[in-house]
Design a protein around this motif. Structure first.
Motif, mmCIF file in Angstrom:
data_model
loop_
_atom_site.group_PDB
_atom_site.id
_atom_site.type_symbol
_atom_site.label_atom_id
_atom_site.label_comp_id
_atom_site.label_asym_id
_atom_site.label_seq_id
_atom_site.Cartn_x
_atom_site.Cartn_y
_atom_site.Cartn_z
ATOM 1 N N GLN A 17 0.818 -1.202 0.000
ATOM 2 C CA GLN A 17 0.000 0.000 0.000
ATOM 3 C C GLN A 17 0.859 1.263 0.000
ATOM 4 N N LYS A 18 2.013 1.201 0.654
ATOM 5 C CA LYS A 18 2.927 2.351 0.636
ATOM 6 C C LYS A 18 3.444 2.610 -0.772
ATOM 7 N N HIS A 19 3.827 1.545 -1.457
ATOM 8 C CA HIS A 19 4.293 1.696 -2.834
ATOM 9 C C HIS A 19 3.174 2.221 -3.732
ATOM 10 N N ALA A 20 1.982 1.688 -3.528
ATOM 11 C CA ALA A 20 0.849 2.146 -4.334
ATOM 12 C C ALA A 20 0.560 3.623 -4.080
ATOM 13 N N LYS A 21 0.629 4.039 -2.825
ATOM 14 C CA LYS A 21 0.394 5.440 -2.482
ATOM 15 C C LYS A 21 1.443 6.350 -3.126
ATOM 16 N N LYS A 22 2.694 5.901 -3.130
ATOM 17 C CA LYS A 22 3.774 6.666 -3.748
ATOM 18 C C LYS A 22 3.565 6.800 -5.255
ATOM 19 N N HIS A 23 3.223 5.697 -5.908
ATOM 20 C CA HIS A 23 3.014 5.723 -7.354
ATOM 21 C C HIS A 23 1.799 6.571 -7.719
ATOM 22 N N LEU A 24 0.750 6.475 -6.920
ATOM 23 C CA LEU A 24 -0.444 7.271 -7.179
ATOM 24 C C LEU A 24 -0.153 8.761 -7.056
ATOM 25 N N GLY A 25 0.651 9.123 -6.055
ATOM 26 C CA GLY A 25 1.042 10.521 -5.903
ATOM 27 C C GLY A 25 1.820 11.025 -7.106
ATOM 28 N N PHE A 26 2.665 10.176 -7.651
ATOM 29 C CA PHE A 26 3.449 10.547 -8.837
ATOM 30 C C PHE A 26 2.522 10.823 -10.023
ATOM 31 N N PHE A 27 1.593 9.916 -10.294
ATOM 32 C CA PHE A 27 0.680 10.104 -11.427
ATOM 33 C C PHE A 27 -0.302 11.255 -11.179
ATOM 34 N N ARG A 28 -0.684 11.456 -9.941
ATOM 35 C CA ARG A 28 -1.620 12.540 -9.629
ATOM 36 C C ARG A 28 -0.959 13.906 -9.821
ATOM 37 N N ASN A 29 0.274 14.041 -9.383
ATOM 38 C CA ASN A 29 0.961 15.332 -9.456
ATOM 39 C C ASN A 29 1.434 15.671 -10.863
ATOM 40 N N ASN A 30 1.808 14.657 -11.636
ATOM 41 C CA ASN A 30 2.413 14.911 -12.947
ATOM 42 C C ASN A 30 1.460 14.731 -14.123
ATOM 43 N N PHE A 31 0.382 13.969 -13.926
ATOM 44 C CA PHE A 31 -0.518 13.688 -15.049
ATOM 45 C C PHE A 31 -1.988 13.962 -14.738
ATOM 46 N N GLY A 32 -2.265 14.505 -13.568
ATOM 47 C CA GLY A 32 -3.633 14.888 -13.246
ATOM 48 C C GLY A 32 -4.575 13.739 -12.992
ATOM 49 N N VAL A 33 -4.056 12.560 -12.647
ATOM 50 C CA VAL A 33 -4.929 11.417 -12.321
ATOM 51 C C VAL A 33 -5.717 11.747 -11.053
ATOM 52 N N ARG A 34 -7.005 11.488 -11.074
ATOM 53 C CA ARG A 34 -7.854 11.890 -9.953
ATOM 54 C C ARG A 34 -8.912 10.818 -9.675
ATOM 55 N N GLU A 35 -9.520 10.921 -8.495
ATOM 56 C CA GLU A 35 -10.587 10.004 -8.099
ATOM 57 C C GLU A 35 -11.904 10.422 -8.757
ATOM 58 N N PRO A 36 -12.781 9.462 -9.002
ATOM 59 C CA PRO A 36 -12.589 8.010 -8.861
ATOM 60 C C PRO A 36 -11.692 7.481 -9.973
ATOM 61 N N TYR A 37 -10.782 6.581 -9.596
ATOM 62 C CA TYR A 37 -9.838 6.027 -10.568
ATOM 63 C C TYR A 37 -10.574 5.089 -11.525
ATOM 64 N N GLN A 38 -10.438 5.367 -12.823
ATOM 65 C CA GLN A 38 -11.078 4.543 -13.845
ATOM 66 C C GLN A 38 -10.103 3.464 -14.312
ATOM 67 N N ILE A 39 -10.447 2.220 -14.054
ATOM 68 C CA ILE A 39 -9.546 1.098 -14.334
ATOM 69 C C ILE A 39 -10.116 0.278 -15.476
ATOM 70 N N LEU A 40 -9.413 0.267 -16.597
ATOM 71 C CA LEU A 40 -9.818 -0.520 -17.758
ATOM 72 C C LEU A 40 -9.323 -1.951 -17.609
ATOM 73 N N LEU A 41 -10.230 -2.917 -17.637
ATOM 74 C CA LEU A 41 -9.875 -4.326 -17.475
ATOM 75 C C LEU A 41 -9.945 -5.046 -18.819
ATOM 76 N N ASP A 42 -9.027 -5.968 -19.034
ATOM 77 C CA ASP A 42 -9.140 -6.851 -20.199
ATOM 78 C C ASP A 42 -9.498 -8.261 -19.721
ATOM 79 N N GLY A 43 -9.662 -9.166 -20.660
ATOM 80 C CA GLY A 43 -10.077 -10.521 -20.312
ATOM 81 C C GLY A 43 -9.052 -11.277 -19.486
ATOM 82 N N THR A 44 -7.763 -11.036 -19.728
ATOM 83 C CA THR A 44 -6.728 -11.756 -18.989
ATOM 84 C C THR A 44 -6.717 -11.363 -17.506
#
Length: 248
Positions: free
Chosen positions: A6-33
């Motif tokens: 969870q710490k790693h996930a929080k760190k990565h999320l902060g990176f994408f949020r600050n640099n690419f504007g990723v915001r909640e709710p997180y939209q997760i595209l799933l494939d069949g695999t």
């Protein structure tokens, strides 16, 4: 182990949020695999994904992914059921469906403007996604969900933006929004209205034609008056000549 994940996930999320504007709710595209791996690992995606990312999530897929799962038959029936419970995002392949990997790759083109996460077990698709900056990648390993660290391409892109060599999509959107608030960028609907007004206005050429017609009518009227005067002059001359003959 769970805390470090969870710490790693929080760190990565902060990176994408600050640099690419990723915001909640997180939209997760799933494939069949990814759906198949979740089924085998008995992972409840709707419960575990928000808990892992510590935020609200939206599970999404596309028509092409659903179509692909239908054609693969009974072996992926469980994965199809999981995908059918996801929100269906519109893809550009409404008439002619393509493979699930090709479709999902097209959904994150042009800088991933909708800020999608991409969840897949397809190694080929993962390699293609890592070549595009700003796309959070997720996968399942040892029956646990993992948010991958930013790819080298993503890190290089962020460094280029920080050095002023590039402008990120998030910065372009914020700049445009500020311009619209200050009235520097015109609304496209206003432009369309102005164009419509111009088209509905009078044609200057038609006005010129009308003026020519009035000139022609004036000239014809003057010619008729001249003819009438000539006729009158001729009649008076005849009367004078007859009087002179009578007197003579």
């Amino acid at each position: 182990m769970k805390i470090t994940r969870q710490k790693h996930a929080k760190k990565h999320l902060g990176f994408f949020r600050n640099n690419f504007g990723v915001r909640e709710p997180y939209q997760i595209l799933l494939d069949g695999t990814f759906c198949q791996a979740a089924l085998r690992g008995r992972i409840q995606l709707r419960e575990q994904l928000p808990r892992y990312l510590m935020a609200e999530t939206q599970l999404c897929t596309t028509r092409c992914v659903l179509k692909e799962l239908e054609t693969l038959g009974k072996d992926l029936y469980g994965a199809k059921l999981i995908a059918q419970k996801c929100q269906v995002r519109n893809c550009p392949h409404f008439k002619n469906a393509v493979s699930g990997s090709e479709c999902l790759l097209s959904m994150v083109e042009d800088g991933n403007p909708h800020h999608y996460f991409l969840a897949t077990q397809d190694q080929n698709l993962s390699m293609k996604v890592k070549k595009k900056p700003g796309i959070p990648l997720m996968f399942i390993i040892q029956n646990t969900i993992v948010l991958d660290k930013p790819s080298p391409k993503t890190i290089a892109f962020v460094k280029a933006v920080e050095s002023g060599q590039l402008v990120s999509v998030h910065e372009k959107q914020s700049i445009r929004q500020l311009k619209e608030e200050q009235g520097l960028v015109k609304d496209p609907e206003q432009r369309r209205r102005k164009k419509r007004k111009k088209v509905s206005g009078p044609n200057p050429l038609s006005c010129l034609k009308k003026k020519k017609k009035t000139q022609d009518t004036n000239s014809s009227a003057s010619e008729k008056k001249r003819k009438r005067k000539r006729i009158r002059n001729r009649s008076t001359s005849k009367v004078l000549s007859e009087k002179q003959n009578a007197e003579g």
